[in-house]
Design a protein around this motif. Structure first.
Motif, PDB file in Angstrom:
ATOM      1  N   THR A 159      46.323 -41.343 -37.712  1.00  0.00           N
ATOM      2  CA  THR A 159      45.769 -42.845 -37.861  1.00  0.00           C
ATOM      3  C   THR A 159      44.663 -42.813 -38.834  1.00  0.00           C
ATOM      4  O   THR A 159      43.711 -42.063 -38.850  1.00  0.00           O
ATOM      5  CB  THR A 159      45.450 -43.122 -36.563  1.00  0.00           C
ATOM      6  OG1 THR A 159      46.581 -43.286 -35.742  1.00  0.00           O
ATOM      7  CG2 THR A 159      44.792 -44.680 -36.902  1.00  0.00           C
ATOM      8  N   VAL A 160      44.780 -43.653 -39.980  1.00  0.00           N
ATOM      9  CA  VAL A 160      43.988 -43.826 -41.199  1.00  0.00           C
ATOM     10  C   VAL A 160      42.977 -44.940 -40.813  1.00  0.00           C
ATOM     11  O   VAL A 160      43.620 -45.834 -40.964  1.00  0.00           O
ATOM     12  CB  VAL A 160      44.718 -43.638 -42.438  1.00  0.00           C
ATOM     13  CG1 VAL A 160      43.698 -43.856 -43.558  1.00  0.00           C
ATOM     14  CG2 VAL A 160      45.557 -42.371 -42.469  1.00  0.00           C
ATOM     15  N   PHE A 161      41.941 -44.472 -40.947  1.00  0.00           N
ATOM     16  CA  PHE A 161      40.741 -45.979 -40.904  1.00  0.00           C
ATOM     17  C   PHE A 161      40.093 -45.832 -42.257  1.00  0.00           C
ATOM     18  O   PHE A 161      39.593 -44.921 -42.925  1.00  0.00           O
ATOM     19  CB  PHE A 161      39.708 -45.514 -39.818  1.00  0.00           C
ATOM     20  CG  PHE A 161      40.033 -45.408 -38.557  1.00  0.00           C
ATOM     21  CD1 PHE A 161      39.831 -46.403 -37.562  1.00  0.00           C
ATOM     22  CD2 PHE A 161      40.718 -44.337 -37.885  1.00  0.00           C
ATOM     23  CE1 PHE A 161      40.324 -46.575 -36.345  1.00  0.00           C
ATOM     24  CE2 PHE A 161      41.303 -44.230 -36.605  1.00  0.00           C
ATOM     25  CZ  PHE A 161      41.027 -45.377 -35.769  1.00  0.00           C
ATOM     26  N   LYS A 162      39.972 -47.051 -42.877  1.00  0.00           N
ATOM     27  CA  LYS A 162      39.145 -47.166 -44.025  1.00  0.00           C
ATOM     28  C   LYS A 162      38.302 -48.323 -43.824  1.00  0.00           C
ATOM     29  O   LYS A 162      38.118 -48.927 -42.766  1.00  0.00           O
ATOM     30  CB  LYS A 162      40.214 -48.037 -44.986  1.00  0.00           C
ATOM     31  CG  LYS A 162      41.128 -47.042 -45.616  1.00  0.00           C
ATOM     32  CD  LYS A 162      42.158 -47.518 -46.988  1.00  0.00           C
ATOM     33  CE  LYS A 162      43.283 -46.602 -47.298  1.00  0.00           C
ATOM     34  NZ  LYS A 162      43.908 -47.086 -48.415  1.00  0.00           N
ATOM     35  N   PRO A 163      37.213 -48.017 -44.772  1.00  0.00           N
ATOM     36  CA  PRO A 163      35.620 -48.694 -44.499  1.00  0.00           C
ATOM     37  C   PRO A 163      36.065 -50.325 -44.672  1.00  0.00           C
ATOM     38  O   PRO A 163      36.803 -50.854 -45.443  1.00  0.00           O
ATOM     39  CB  PRO A 163      34.984 -48.226 -45.686  1.00  0.00           C
ATOM     40  CG  PRO A 163      35.379 -46.955 -45.927  1.00  0.00           C
ATOM     41  CD  PRO A 163      37.021 -46.886 -45.914  1.00  0.00           C
ATOM     42  N   ASN A 164      35.357 -51.004 -43.793  1.00  0.00           N
ATOM     43  CA  ASN A 164      35.430 -52.557 -44.038  1.00  0.00           C
ATOM     44  C   ASN A 164      34.515 -52.941 -44.807  1.00  0.00           C
ATOM     45  O   ASN A 164      33.170 -52.731 -44.514  1.00  0.00           O
ATOM     46  CB  ASN A 164      35.132 -52.981 -42.327  1.00  0.00           C
ATOM     47  CG  ASN A 164      34.817 -54.555 -42.383  1.00  0.00           C
ATOM     48  OD1 ASN A 164      35.400 -55.309 -43.289  1.00  0.00           O
ATOM     49  ND2 ASN A 164      34.245 -55.075 -41.554  1.00  0.00           N
ATOM     50  N   PRO A 165      34.697 -53.587 -45.731  1.00  0.00           N
ATOM     51  CA  PRO A 165      33.681 -53.863 -46.987  1.00  0.00           C
ATOM     52  C   PRO A 165      32.889 -55.027 -46.533  1.00  0.00           C
ATOM     53  O   PRO A 165      31.753 -55.074 -47.038  1.00  0.00           O
ATOM     54  CB  PRO A 165      34.771 -54.448 -48.240  1.00  0.00           C
ATOM     55  CG  PRO A 165      35.915 -54.837 -47.343  1.00  0.00           C
ATOM     56  CD  PRO A 165      36.131 -53.982 -46.342  1.00  0.00           C
ATOM     57  N   GLY A 166      33.046 -55.653 -45.242  1.00  0.00           N
ATOM     58  CA  GLY A 166      32.149 -56.709 -44.890  1.00  0.00           C
ATOM     59  C   GLY A 166      31.376 -56.239 -43.651  1.00  0.00           C
ATOM     60  O   GLY A 166      30.663 -56.944 -42.985  1.00  0.00           O
ATOM     61  N   PHE A 167      31.322 -54.985 -43.531  1.00  0.00           N
ATOM     62  CA  PHE A 167      30.730 -54.478 -42.545  1.00  0.00           C
ATOM     63  C   PHE A 167      29.054 -54.814 -42.486  1.00  0.00           C
ATOM     64  O   PHE A 167      28.570 -54.625 -43.539  1.00  0.00           O
ATOM     65  CB  PHE A 167      30.737 -52.864 -42.344  1.00  0.00           C
ATOM     66  CG  PHE A 167      29.900 -52.335 -40.964  1.00  0.00           C
ATOM     67  CD1 PHE A 167      30.166 -52.714 -39.788  1.00  0.00           C
ATOM     68  CD2 PHE A 167      29.390 -50.912 -41.323  1.00  0.00           C
ATOM     69  CE1 PHE A 167      29.558 -52.205 -38.683  1.00  0.00           C
ATOM     70  CE2 PHE A 167      28.642 -50.433 -40.317  1.00  0.00           C
ATOM     71  CZ  PHE A 167      28.786 -50.870 -38.895  1.00  0.00           C
ATOM     72  N   TYR A 168      28.389 -54.961 -41.273  1.00  0.00           N
ATOM     73  CA  TYR A 168      26.975 -55.586 -41.085  1.00  0.00           C
ATOM     74  C   TYR A 168      26.146 -54.310 -41.199  1.00  0.00           C
ATOM     75  O   TYR A 168      24.931 -54.318 -41.339  1.00  0.00           O
ATOM     76  CB  TYR A 168      26.896 -56.286 -40.005  1.00  0.00           C
ATOM     77  CG  TYR A 168      27.180 -55.715 -38.812  1.00  0.00           C
ATOM     78  CD1 TYR A 168      26.650 -54.746 -37.976  1.00  0.00           C
ATOM     79  CD2 TYR A 168      28.711 -56.077 -38.082  1.00  0.00           C
ATOM     80  CE1 TYR A 168      26.991 -54.174 -36.620  1.00  0.00           C
ATOM     81  CE2 TYR A 168      28.926 -55.447 -36.854  1.00  0.00           C
ATOM     82  CZ  TYR A 168      28.558 -54.649 -36.221  1.00  0.00           C
ATOM     83  OH  TYR A 168      28.830 -53.835 -35.222  1.00  0.00           O
TER      84      TYR A 168
END
Length: 234
Positions: A159-168
């Protein structure tokens, strides 16, 4: 559990020394009687699909869990025991009203994850039972508001997780994080030796001893940390 922590906002989390610290919440306060808790949230966060992340998402998630706690959301409701209502007076303020004051508010809320209202509110039909049948991993990419979102999913695979560009929070230093599901520890350790994976956990004791002599492998051993929430249904 790892997928929840990586994808969905938490008001608070456990930091070093198993001490509560803010996650999405910058700070918090409560009234003298302990029945009203106010959380000031970090502004500017976005869900991975670009929609704004606001206190309304937290209020909707909490109130939905409370609404269906006798059925579909029972497994999540223990963390919200004694809560009467969630309120969002503005985008960055969450107010939680308790029926009675309790002493473990923050420890309980560490088990509360916020879902995107614009996605999950479509799946509350059939008296809330549709919530349990909805599988977000079947509609990739998963809409997430935490540090990462699922871009690729395999039940028994990678399972691949990619960074959320809107992360706080802080920006990720990784282009992606892949979690691999192993059916046995032997193949997992073989992949570590081959350099296929960078990090593994819960290594069998005999394998950990053998790995200590491996070049390029660092074995870290420390006291375990576990938090148990015991809820009495009275």
């Amino acid at each position: 559990y790892n997928a929840m922590v990586m994808q969905y906002p938490q008001l608070v989390q456990y930091g070093p020394g198993i001490k509560i610290e803010g996650d999405w919440a910058e700070d918090w306060s409560h009234t003298p009687d302990g029945r009203t808790w106010t959380f000031n949230l970090k502004p500017g966060g976005k869900w991975s699909d670009g929609e704004p992340l606001t206190a309304a998402d937290a209020a909707w998630t909490g109130n939905t869990i409370i609404k269906y706690r006798a059925g579909p959301t029972a497994a999540l409701s223990a963390a919200l025991s004694n809560i009467k209502e969630f309120k969002a007076p503005d985008d960055n303020t969450l107010v939680i009203e308790y029926e009675n004051p309790i002493g473990n508010v923050l420890a309980q809320l560490e088990q509360f994850w916020v879902l995107p209202q614009h996605v999950w509110s479509k799946h509350t039909g059939n008296k809330g039972k549709d919530i349990k049948s909805y599988q977000p991993e079947q509609e990739l990419p998963v809409v997430a508001g935490g540090a990462y979102f699922i871009d690729k999913y395999e039940k028994k695979g990678t399972t691949v997780f990619k960074p959320n560009p809107g992360f706080y929070g802080p920006e990720s230093s990784a282009e992606a994080v892949a979690l691999i599901y192993y059916t046995n520890s032997t193949s997992m350790i073989a992949d570590l030796r081959a350099g296929t994976v960078d990090w593994i956990e819960s290594v069998p004791a005999n394998a950990a001893e053998a790995l200590k002599s491996e070049l390029g492998v660092t074995v870290q051993s420390e006291l375990g940390a576990q938090v148990d929430n015991i809820t009495f249904n009275s």
